[in-house]
Every structure is written in structure tokens, then in C-alpha cells.
Design a protein around this motif. Structure first.
Motif, short mmCIF file in Angstrom:
data_model
loop_
_atom_site.label_atom_id
_atom_site.label_comp_id
_atom_site.label_asym_id
_atom_site.label_seq_id
_atom_site.Cartn_x
_atom_site.Cartn_y
_atom_site.Cartn_z
N CYS A 1 9.36 -7.41 -2.29
CA CYS A 1 8.01 -7.29 -2.86
C CYS A 1 7.91 -8.04 -4.18
O CYS A 1 6.95 -8.79 -4.41
CB CYS A 1 7.65 -5.83 -3.07
N LYS A 2 8.89 -7.84 -5.05
CA LYS A 2 8.88 -8.52 -6.34
C LYS A 2 8.94 -10.03 -6.16
O LYS A 2 8.19 -10.76 -6.82
CB LYS A 2 10.08 -8.04 -7.17
N SER B 1 10.61 3.64 -2.88
CA SER B 1 11.59 3.38 -3.94
C SER B 1 13.03 3.47 -3.45
O SER B 1 13.93 2.89 -4.06
CB SER B 1 11.36 4.34 -5.11
N ASP B 2 13.28 4.16 -2.35
CA ASP B 2 14.64 4.28 -1.81
C ASP B 2 15.09 3.00 -1.10
O ASP B 2 16.27 2.86 -0.79
CB ASP B 2 14.74 5.44 -0.84
N GLY C 1 12.05 -3.49 -2.19
CA GLY C 1 11.60 -3.67 -3.57
C GLY C 1 11.85 -5.08 -4.08
O GLY C 1 10.99 -5.69 -4.70
N SER D 1 0.83 -1.22 0.00
CA SER D 1 0.00 0.00 0.00
C SER D 1 0.86 1.26 0.00
O SER D 1 0.39 2.33 -0.36
CB SER D 1 -0.96 0.00 1.19
N GLN D 2 2.12 1.15 0.39
CA GLN D 2 3.05 2.28 0.43
C GLN D 2 4.16 2.18 -0.61
O GLN D 2 5.11 2.95 -0.59
CB GLN D 2 3.71 2.33 1.82
N GLU D 3 4.04 1.22 -1.52
CA GLU D 3 5.14 0.87 -2.42
C GLU D 3 5.71 2.07 -3.19
O GLU D 3 6.92 2.18 -3.35
CB GLU D 3 4.68 -0.21 -3.40
N ARG D 4 4.89 2.97 -3.63
CA ARG D 4 5.39 4.13 -4.40
C ARG D 4 6.32 5.00 -3.56
O ARG D 4 7.22 5.64 -4.09
CB ARG D 4 4.23 4.97 -4.91
N GLN D 5 6.09 5.05 -2.28
CA GLN D 5 6.91 5.88 -1.39
C GLN D 5 8.18 5.16 -0.94
O GLN D 5 9.00 5.76 -0.25
CB GLN D 5 6.10 6.27 -0.15
#
Length: 72
Positions: free
Chosen positions: A54-55, A45-46, A51, A39-43
Motif C-alpha cells: 500500500c505504501k 495492520s497484521d 502494508g 478501504s480496509q487498511e485499518r483492519q
């Protein structure tokens, strides 16, 4: 906000050293944390290791089935 990012930094460090949140095995920690992280994935990226995690989890058939149910 800072508290949340502190938690994500902790997760990212853990995932830098281990395949999953609790170590070498996929556990309830991964299962229960994944929806909140997605739900926060876009925030996030650092956080390179989050990442990757998740993948990796999105490729698991059981996770795909669970996400399909959530979308309906």
C-alpha cells in the motif's frame, strides 16, 4: 469475514515473495485491488506485506492522481 481474511492472507503471502500481486511487475491486479484494500487498511495492520505494498503504491504518481480524483 473469515473468507475476506483468507484472501488477505493469500495477498500477504504473495507480497512476501513478490513486489506486486502478480509478481515482479505492476499490473491491473494491483490497480483493481488497491481501492478495496485501502478501504480496509485499518483492519489490515497484521498483514505486514500488504502494508508495504500500500505504501509503495501510494507513492506512484498515477495512483496519487487517481486518488485525488476519487476524493473530489
Amino acid at each position: 469475514q473469515e473468507r475476506i481474511h483468507g484472501l488477505y492472507r493469500h495477498f500477504d503471502q504473495q507480497l512476501a515473495e513478490h513486489e506486486f500481486l502478480a509478481g515482479a511487475e505492476y499490473t491491473i491486479a494491483d490497480i483493481t485491488t488497491l481501492p478495496a484494500v485501502l478501504s480496509q487498511e485499518r483492519q489490515l495492520s497484521d498483514y505486514v506485506h500488504i502494508g508495504r505494498w500500500c505504501k509503495q503504491l501510494r507513492q506512484r504518481p498515477a495512483v496519487q492522481r487517481g486518488m485525488a480524483v476519487a476524493e473530489n
